[in-house]
Scaffold this motif. Sequence first.
Motif, PDB file in Angstrom:
ATOM      1  N   HIS A   6      -2.060   4.775  -0.523  1.00 40.97           N
ATOM      2  CA  HIS A   6      -1.959   3.656  -1.453  1.00 40.97           C
ATOM      3  C   HIS A   6      -0.656   3.785  -2.242  1.00 40.97           C
ATOM      4  CE1 HIS A   6      -6.085   2.888  -0.346  1.00 40.97           C
ATOM      5  NE2 HIS A   6      -6.380   4.110  -0.675  1.00 40.97           N
ATOM      6  N   MET A   7       0.415   3.217  -1.684  1.00 36.00           N
ATOM      7  CA  MET A   7       1.742   3.392  -2.256  1.00 36.00           C
ATOM      8  C   MET A   7       1.973   2.447  -3.428  1.00 36.00           C
ATOM      9  SD  MET A   7       3.962   3.694   1.267  1.00 36.00           S
ATOM     10  CE  MET A   7       3.319   4.635   2.656  1.00 36.00           C
ATOM     11  N   SER A   8       2.511   2.976  -4.493  1.00 34.47           N
ATOM     12  CA  SER A   8       2.839   2.161  -5.658  1.00 34.47           C
ATOM     13  C   SER A   8       4.195   1.500  -5.434  1.00 34.47           C
ATOM     14  CB  SER A   8       2.890   3.040  -6.912  1.00 34.47           C
ATOM     15  OG  SER A   8       1.639   3.639  -7.134  1.00 34.47           O
ATOM     16  N   VAL A   9       4.192   0.184  -5.411  1.00 35.22           N
ATOM     17  CA  VAL A   9       5.395  -0.573  -5.077  1.00 35.22           C
ATOM     18  C   VAL A   9       6.369  -0.578  -6.250  1.00 35.22           C
ATOM     19  CG1 VAL A   9       6.236  -2.872  -4.442  1.00 35.22           C
ATOM     20  CG2 VAL A   9       4.123  -1.982  -3.431  1.00 35.22           C
ATOM     21  N   LEU A  10       7.660  -0.426  -5.935  1.00 33.87           N
ATOM     22  CA  LEU A  10       8.744  -0.462  -6.923  1.00 33.87           C
ATOM     23  C   LEU A  10       8.536   0.559  -8.051  1.00 33.87           C
ATOM     24  CD1 LEU A  10       9.340  -4.338  -7.266  1.00 33.87           C
ATOM     25  CD2 LEU A  10      10.651  -2.684  -5.920  1.00 33.87           C
ATOM     26  N   LEU A  11       7.938   1.684  -7.729  1.00 31.97           N
ATOM     27  CA  LEU A  11       7.642   2.688  -8.750  1.00 31.97           C
ATOM     28  C   LEU A  11       8.905   3.195  -9.437  1.00 31.97           C
ATOM     29  CD1 LEU A  11       5.767   4.558 -10.285  1.00 31.97           C
ATOM     30  CD2 LEU A  11       5.809   6.126  -8.322  1.00 31.97           C
ATOM     31  N   SER A 287      13.992  -1.306  -2.318  1.00 27.98           N
ATOM     32  CA  SER A 287      15.154  -0.752  -1.619  1.00 27.98           C
ATOM     33  C   SER A 287      14.880  -0.727  -0.117  1.00 27.98           C
ATOM     34  CB  SER A 287      15.426   0.669  -2.109  1.00 27.98           C
ATOM     35  OG  SER A 287      14.332   1.520  -1.774  1.00 27.98           O
ATOM     36  N   ASP A 288      15.918  -0.526   0.658  1.00 30.28           N
ATOM     37  CA  ASP A 288      15.747  -0.412   2.106  1.00 30.28           C
ATOM     38  C   ASP A 288      14.827   0.754   2.453  1.00 30.28           C
ATOM     39  OD1 ASP A 288      17.418  -2.570   2.477  1.00 30.28           O
ATOM     40  OD2 ASP A 288      19.202  -1.352   2.873  1.00 30.28           O
ATOM     41  N   ALA A 289      14.958   1.834   1.688  1.00 32.75           N
ATOM     42  CA  ALA A 289      14.125   3.012   1.944  1.00 32.75           C
ATOM     43  C   ALA A 289      12.651   2.692   1.707  1.00 32.75           C
ATOM     44  CB  ALA A 289      14.573   4.171   1.057  1.00 32.75           C
ATOM     45  N   GLU A 290      12.381   1.946   0.647  1.00 31.95           N
ATOM     46  CA  GLU A 290      10.990   1.600   0.362  1.00 31.95           C
ATOM     47  C   GLU A 290      10.446   0.641   1.416  1.00 31.95           C
ATOM     48  OE1 GLU A 290       7.979   0.130  -3.191  1.00 31.95           O
ATOM     49  OE2 GLU A 290      10.115   0.372  -3.613  1.00 31.95           O
ATOM     50  N   LEU A 291      11.258  -0.306   1.842  1.00 30.44           N
ATOM     51  CA  LEU A 291      10.822  -1.239   2.877  1.00 30.44           C
ATOM     52  C   LEU A 291      10.458  -0.504   4.162  1.00 30.44           C
ATOM     53  CD1 LEU A 291      13.334  -4.188   2.417  1.00 30.44           C
ATOM     54  CD2 LEU A 291      10.848  -4.293   2.154  1.00 30.44           C
ATOM     55  N   ALA A 292      11.251   0.508   4.498  1.00 31.29           N
ATOM     56  CA  ALA A 292      10.973   1.283   5.708  1.00 31.29           C
ATOM     57  C   ALA A 292       9.691   2.088   5.550  1.00 31.29           C
ATOM     58  CB  ALA A 292      12.144   2.221   6.005  1.00 31.29           C
ATOM     59  N   ARG A 293       9.449   2.559   4.334  1.00 29.18           N
ATOM     60  CA  ARG A 293       8.283   3.386   4.043  1.00 29.18           C
ATOM     61  C   ARG A 293       7.021   2.550   3.886  1.00 29.18           C
ATOM     62  NH1 ARG A 293      10.501   5.498  -0.017  1.00 29.18           N
ATOM     63  NH2 ARG A 293       9.470   4.364  -1.715  1.00 29.18           N
ATOM     64  N   ASN A 294       7.180   1.357   3.322  1.00 30.87           N
ATOM     65  CA  ASN A 294       6.023   0.516   2.998  1.00 30.87           C
ATOM     66  C   ASN A 294       6.365  -0.958   3.207  1.00 30.87           C
ATOM     67  OD1 ASN A 294       3.658  -0.579   2.012  1.00 30.87           O
ATOM     68  ND2 ASN A 294       4.147  -0.199  -0.138  1.00 30.87           N
ATOM     69  N   PRO A 295       6.154  -1.478   4.423  1.00 32.52           N
ATOM     70  CA  PRO A 295       6.492  -2.880   4.714  1.00 32.52           C
ATOM     71  C   PRO A 295       5.786  -3.882   3.801  1.00 32.52           C
ATOM     72  CG  PRO A 295       6.067  -1.676   6.743  1.00 32.52           C
ATOM     73  CD  PRO A 295       5.663  -0.764   5.617  1.00 32.52           C
ATOM     74  N   ARG A 296       4.645  -3.515   3.223  1.00 37.41           N
ATOM     75  CA  ARG A 296       3.924  -4.424   2.339  1.00 37.41           C
ATOM     76  C   ARG A 296       4.702  -4.721   1.054  1.00 37.41           C
ATOM     77  NH1 ARG A 296      -2.320  -2.142   2.711  1.00 37.41           N
ATOM     78  NH2 ARG A 296      -2.871  -3.191   4.665  1.00 37.41           N
ATOM     79  N   SER A 297       5.735  -3.950   0.794  1.00 36.98           N
ATOM     80  CA  SER A 297       6.511  -4.152  -0.435  1.00 36.98           C
ATOM     81  C   SER A 297       7.562  -5.246  -0.286  1.00 36.98           C
ATOM     82  CB  SER A 297       7.209  -2.845  -0.834  1.00 36.98           C
ATOM     83  OG  SER A 297       8.257  -2.520   0.077  1.00 36.98           O
TER      84      SER A 297
END
Length: 329
Positions: A6-11, A287-297
């Motif tokens: 359960h990843m926190s988006v834009l943390l 960020s691109d890194a977050e998008l790669a890690r969590n497409p739901r973001s």
Amino acid sequence: MSQSVHMSVLLDEVLTALGDIKDKLVVDGTFGAGGYTRAFLEHGARVIGFDRDARVKPYVDAVSAEFPDSFQWINRPFSEMAEGLADVGVEAVDAVVLDIGVSSMQLDEAERGFSFMRDGPLDMRMSIDGRSAADIVNEDSAEDIAHVIWLYGEERKSRGIAAAIVRRRAEQKFERTLDLAEVVERALGGRRGAPVHPATRTFQGLRIAVNDELGELERALEVSEAVIKTGGVLAVVTFHSLEDRIVKNFFAERCGKLPSGSRYAPEVKAANDPTYELVTHKAQGPSDAELARNPRSRSAKLRAGRRTAAATWSEQTVSGKPSTNKVRS
């Protein structure tokens, strides 16, 4: 209950907007699986978490066991923040963080009925109260169903979908999520290789209506203004244009400028003293890194503002003149 699921988006962006929160009191208005709360606690803050979904209790217990002296949870919607804080003897806080919409935890639990990809009862309620999505599609008129799907789901073909729903329910009531998803898909002519499932907007519209999500957001923004101290921060993460528009307009108004309605016309200055100054001057995305890690973001946006010493908007309006709110400090 893995926090990695359960990843926190834009943390990172939220933490930057909040600044130094060591020994500060932060409200996590949407506790969910506790991702934001845990991060705030690890940065030295004290946290009061709100969630109207009583089924987050296992996550609450896990955080409470790790941070028994600096965390407490209130089983209320964030629109009832003031009442909840008053119940625990708190008048004002240093920050409020709201992560709007459905959580990954809720999406991933088929029995909650939020997902058109997993079969479950057609529910979608974040709490156990009120009407479910099944109640809406089985009982409301075609016109009302179309309105919900168009207004909250921004689905242009809402009338055709509503008509298909009404035709089908005359033969058999809707009870399961995949059943409804298939009817919507057929009404829109199938997937045809589309990257987004045809039922996405319909399910979004029903979910928002069932949980009064936009009304909850508007009320929470108003309440936050009353409970945040001078210099404190309101940070809001949204996931679609309807939510973001509400937050954007709220900050525009409370920062002293009202949208003019035309890009060629000057902004109109508000009559009241500004209650916020912007921390983020435009919406921040992942960020691109977050998008790669969590497409739901991918659709997430953060907007944040810092509370001024002015009285709340409603207090200024009632008094007829700007004044300083005595609980701001």
